[in-house]
Design a protein around this motif. Sequence first.
Motif, PDB file in Angstrom:
ATOM      1  N   GLU A  24      17.150  34.793   6.127  1.00 30.78           N
ATOM      2  CA  GLU A  24      17.121  33.344   6.347  1.00 30.78           C
ATOM      3  C   GLU A  24      17.903  32.628   5.265  1.00 30.78           C
ATOM      4  OE1 GLU A  24      13.466  31.446   7.058  1.00 30.78           O
ATOM      5  OE2 GLU A  24      12.964  32.668   8.794  1.00 30.78           O
ATOM      6  N   LEU A  81      20.664  29.884   5.825  1.00 29.22           N
ATOM      7  CA  LEU A  81      20.609  28.530   5.280  1.00 29.22           C
ATOM      8  C   LEU A  81      21.917  28.161   4.588  1.00 29.22           C
ATOM      9  CD1 LEU A  81      17.014  28.543   3.797  1.00 29.22           C
ATOM     10  CD2 LEU A  81      17.830  27.204   5.735  1.00 29.22           C
ATOM     11  N   ASN A 103       8.268  38.187  17.313  1.00 27.55           N
ATOM     12  CA  ASN A 103       6.957  37.617  17.566  1.00 27.55           C
ATOM     13  C   ASN A 103       6.511  36.645  16.484  1.00 27.55           C
ATOM     14  OD1 ASN A 103       5.210  37.477  19.591  1.00 27.55           O
ATOM     15  ND2 ASN A 103       3.950  39.256  18.995  1.00 27.55           N
ATOM     16  N   ARG A 104       7.472  35.965  15.863  1.00 32.82           N
ATOM     17  CA  ARG A 104       7.137  34.969  14.852  1.00 32.82           C
ATOM     18  C   ARG A 104       7.332  33.599  15.495  1.00 32.82           C
ATOM     19  NH1 ARG A 104       4.606  35.195  10.636  1.00 32.82           N
ATOM     20  NH2 ARG A 104       6.040  33.949   9.417  1.00 32.82           N
ATOM     21  N   GLY A 125       5.978  30.724  15.012  1.00 34.95           N
ATOM     22  CA  GLY A 125       6.076  29.577  14.122  1.00 34.95           C
ATOM     23  C   GLY A 125       7.485  29.396  13.606  1.00 34.95           C
ATOM     24  N   SER A 126       8.058  30.491  13.124  1.00 37.08           N
ATOM     25  CA  SER A 126       9.424  30.434  12.624  1.00 37.08           C
ATOM     26  C   SER A 126      10.380  30.017  13.731  1.00 37.08           C
ATOM     27  CB  SER A 126       9.850  31.798  12.103  1.00 37.08           C
ATOM     28  OG  SER A 126       9.545  31.921  10.754  1.00 37.08           O
ATOM     29  N   SER A 180      10.208  26.400  14.302  1.00 35.14           N
ATOM     30  CA  SER A 180      10.858  25.664  13.221  1.00 35.14           C
ATOM     31  C   SER A 180      12.367  25.648  13.403  1.00 35.14           C
ATOM     32  CB  SER A 180      10.562  26.323  11.874  1.00 35.14           C
ATOM     33  OG  SER A 180       9.243  26.132  11.518  1.00 35.14           O
ATOM     34  N   ILE A 214      13.389  23.446  16.263  1.00 38.14           N
ATOM     35  CA  ILE A 214      13.263  22.032  15.908  1.00 38.14           C
ATOM     36  C   ILE A 214      14.472  21.619  15.068  1.00 38.14           C
ATOM     37  CG2 ILE A 214      11.966  20.387  14.491  1.00 38.14           C
ATOM     38  CD1 ILE A 214       9.418  21.831  15.425  1.00 38.14           C
ATOM     39  N   ARG A 215      14.867  22.517  14.143  1.00 35.35           N
ATOM     40  CA  ARG A 215      16.011  22.191  13.308  1.00 35.35           C
ATOM     41  C   ARG A 215      17.283  22.067  14.154  1.00 35.35           C
ATOM     42  NH1 ARG A 215      17.878  24.488   7.436  1.00 35.35           N
ATOM     43  NH2 ARG A 215      19.756  23.251   7.387  1.00 35.35           N
ATOM     44  N   ASP A 249      -1.067  30.015  14.398  1.00 30.68           N
ATOM     45  CA  ASP A 249      -0.123  29.174  13.666  1.00 30.68           C
ATOM     46  C   ASP A 249      -0.531  27.707  13.610  1.00 30.68           C
ATOM     47  OD1 ASP A 249       1.310  31.467  13.384  1.00 30.68           O
ATOM     48  OD2 ASP A 249       2.601  31.057  15.104  1.00 30.68           O
ATOM     49  N   ASP A 264      -1.256  25.947  11.051  1.00 32.48           N
ATOM     50  CA  ASP A 264      -0.615  25.202   9.970  1.00 32.48           C
ATOM     51  C   ASP A 264       0.640  24.507  10.458  1.00 32.48           C
ATOM     52  OD1 ASP A 264       0.561  27.621  10.412  1.00 32.48           O
ATOM     53  OD2 ASP A 264       0.988  28.053   8.307  1.00 32.48           O
ATOM     54  N   LEU A 265       1.311  25.162  11.404  1.00 32.23           N
ATOM     55  CA  LEU A 265       2.540  24.572  11.927  1.00 32.23           C
ATOM     56  C   LEU A 265       2.248  23.507  12.969  1.00 32.23           C
ATOM     57  CD1 LEU A 265       5.709  24.867  12.112  1.00 32.23           C
ATOM     58  CD2 LEU A 265       5.234  26.181  14.153  1.00 32.23           C
ATOM     59  N   ASN A 321       1.086  20.194  11.912  1.00 36.00           N
ATOM     60  CA  ASN A 321       2.005  19.418  11.073  1.00 36.00           C
ATOM     61  C   ASN A 321       3.318  19.114  11.751  1.00 36.00           C
ATOM     62  OD1 ASN A 321       1.042  18.866   8.233  1.00 36.00           O
ATOM     63  ND2 ASN A 321       0.341  20.964   8.592  1.00 36.00           N
ATOM     64  N   PRO A 363       6.711  13.864  13.800  1.00 36.72           N
ATOM     65  CA  PRO A 363       7.630  13.311  14.800  1.00 36.72           C
ATOM     66  C   PRO A 363       8.415  14.389  15.533  1.00 36.72           C
ATOM     67  CG  PRO A 363       8.025  12.367  12.599  1.00 36.72           C
ATOM     68  CD  PRO A 363       7.043  13.463  12.427  1.00 36.72           C
TER      69      PRO A 363
END
Lengths: 371, 653
Positions: free
Chosen positions: B447, B451, B481-482, B484-485, B488, B491-492, B518, B520-521, B524, B527
């Motif tokens: 990652e 980035l 199988n992630r 949450g990632s 994310s 969304i990005r 997940d 926590d994700l 949160n 928007p």
Amino acid sequence: MECINAKYVSQKISKTRWRPVPAASLQQPRSFATGSWDNEANQVCVWTVGETGMVGEDDELEGDPQLLCECKHGGDVLDMQFLDQDRLVTASSTGAVTIYKLHADNQTLSVAHAWDAAHHYQRASAPCTGVVCSSPDVVSVGEDGRVILYKADQRGVVRVIENADSSTIHAVTFLQTTKVLTVNSIGQLKLWDFRQQGSEPAQILSLTGDRVPLHCVDRHPNQQHIVATGGQDGMLCIWDVRQGNMPFSLMEAHSAEMWEVHFHPSNPDHLFTCSEDGSLLHWETSSGSDTPSFLQGRNTSVMSRSAAAPAGGNQSLISAWLNGDSSKGRLETTHMLPSQTLSVNSLDVLGQCLVCGTDGEAVYINRRVPV
Amino acid sequence: MEEVDVEPTTTLIPGVGLKQKHVGFEWGPGDILVYETNFKLQGAGSGGPGFPFVHVVRKDEDIYSPILRKLFNESHHIFVGLQNIKDDMPSKNKKPQFVSVSKNYRSVIRACMEELQQVAVSTQDTSLVAQYSNQVSILLAIELIWNLCEVLFIDAAPAGILLLHLLDWVRLHKADVDEKVREVLQSESPTHHHAYWEVVISFVLQGRMDEARQILMKQANLQPASRPIYQLMDSLLQKMPIFNPGSTQTLTEFDVKWRHWHEECDRYLQDNSFASNRHLETICKILVGDEDTMLEHKELLGTWYHFLVSRLLFFHPTVKPSELHYYAQSSMDMFLDSRSAPEPLDSILLAAFEFDLHQVIKDCSIALNNWWFVAHLTDLLDHCKLLQSHNLHFGSNLREFLVLEYASGLFSHHSLWQLAVDYFDHCPEFGRVYLELQIERVPLETERKALKVLRICEQRQMNEQVRSICKIMAKRALSNNRLGSALSWSIRAKDAAFATLISERFLQDYCTRGSFSDLDLIDNLGPAMLLSDRLTFLGKYREFHRLYGEMRFTEAAKLLLSLMTAKIAPRSFWMTLLTDALPLLEQKEVIFSVDQTHELMFCLEELTSDNSETKPERPAQDEDIESTKLELLRLALARNLAMAIVKEGTVEA
């Protein structure tokens, strides 16, 4: 800036760390380790600077870092830390956590132990993004969202927190002996207490609404509740983990990802950050106006603060970093590198010595850091 | 077909083409892939099993040399600095800057050369030594050409100063004199050393008169008898006028002075003042510019361009740039007469002396296996506005073409690709297209690397590439199988379709497991929830569960109903939502009002009427469960309605 030494090392440097010096001695550190990334064959290297027994002489500054020894590393070195003087722990993009042993007498580096594929998905291995050591404990985190606890002297794994995070954990630091703090790619800080069972964090802090990924975290060396984090937008945040959900102050530091933040280990009024934008900043805060500032701000960047001072606290006990009273507290920043275009991936500071490594395949050493 | 400048060289690839097989190939940015084919000229018969290897043929090996990597990295830094020199600066101030940039490039080359030399000395492997010394000689040639270009084009010194610069150039590249003089001086009796006179003459040929005089003094002191002629020579050497650009002296004044001195030397030669010492006579002959005498010392000169500069020093020190090519050509002819054809380096230097920039660049491109030199030199010359008129019939201009070639080579390297980005940035016409095509093909192992690549794209507003990289990362996370990632990343990327897909997975997981992963994700999202309808539903549905868990039943009920009435929830999920309403309906307290209960009933009817229309055949068991559920729901709704009517009626009364 004139006392900065640059050395091109023919590999992109992802991590640099000073080798610790014995606590009793007042010596400056003389050797450091580097880890490379994105090479066909990556390496961990140990370098020395300056001749022994030349301390205090001017020649010392001219010493180019010399390669002491090197060792192959499977995958990118994503994080690295000295466990003690002779042992070094690395985090690899292959998911392995490896302990290297430095044989100081015959100047070689070898693998002492490796936890291969400690971080993994169901079928493939997952990059391990961070390690932190507090001898003999080692904690690693990874893109698989696991937090793993090891003991340096035991082969097995002591504790795994599965599904600690649904996104990637980018960095980890010890708060106390049993507590670690992790930062993740959706802007959260999670506090883990290894005394508690289960995979629930003891506490979650985040910038509400903002989901800016956090890339690095460091704890204040004396006051364990103060934590600094750096994020994707280059923002530096100071948190008080005892107090609420919000960061104590927010400062614009860099224009791109902040890769590392470090408090100075013995003089925590100084803080250092480095970033993808190719800059390395030295932050100095002084708690009272009576403290003269010997750093004439050569390049003061914009800063702003969000939170106010905590009500009624005893000022002298409150860290300068939490002193929101801007009339008393002063914060100055200095650029520590000459113009640079490629990312500064890592920095480490110990005593008066600072070392950083870049994607421009250079290592910079400054041995007269004004702290 | 266009004619070729030089005959292409043949590269033998071990193990290919042994059995008269045809060879296929595919171009890459810096290399080609070669493989054996089954193709036959006649008939389609397959010629047995194909050879199972694909060979990578590289033109440029230097890019993989660890020492030369330093050259690429350091010069990248200088290159970026050069691009940032402001265009609007007055050209008077620019020239010194360009000269200093040029010197920086050269010092990087020198540093590299020195390191290669050191390594060559310390290695045992003979093939490696050969490789290193080969690289050293290439760098030497590069530095020599660059330095000459700096003198002639970048600094563009006028007559007078020109010769001083050329002298410096020759002195720098003919440094073996200094080694020899050290050897001579360290010997027991320097004056009797066999190389003594060679050193003196070498100094004279390089115009290093003071050093020549010092060495000569040693001899003079030992031979009192011939001291007068030594003193005479000493004064001649001392008097030799050297142009001083800092003084007020004009070029004409200097020329007059020089001619006087020249005539004086000539006089002494004519009246045989030095006849008693053949060495001093030789020196005097050199001083008057006697070409034959100079050519007698070919081994001291070493090269024709040293001869050229020495010849100019004693024959025409006020040479103008425009006259250079004449002297250069004749010097080369005189010097090389015995030897065969000039080597590539000779013709490159000659082209430089002829001020034929394009020939220099062209010859260098052919002679060197790497674009580093031509790309950087051409870029610098272009900044000096020396290449304006030239346009290619392919690509954009020469500078951009060469920089693009160099950068593409860098980009094919597994690690140096990051450097190439800045080079592409400074190619206004095609740089961006190149970058767009290449950046998507960087392998993303971690990652962190993703980035870094993303940052490069985002800084340049390359939205298409940003989306594609995020999608790659999201897909990878999903396959691991992630969830949450994966969410994310999508969304990005602002990738609504993919976010919907992942939200579905989350909901499926919920249906099968009865609890959310997940949290926590999902808690949160903020928007970001608005990215896709399904994601919004996921967030809201989770909020319902939280409210329910916190015993805030009224709010939970309201939210649940609104999810259906506002059509946020997908129809397929309504049954689950209605089932979720069951425990709320069964509470002792009345939670759903009369109106709300009506709406719930309406939703249920809509759902069942829909279902009856398009009913696929289902197993009887499922049918049973469904109908029991329906009955339960209807019962609960009816009871709740009754209670609500009673309650609302009571309050009113």
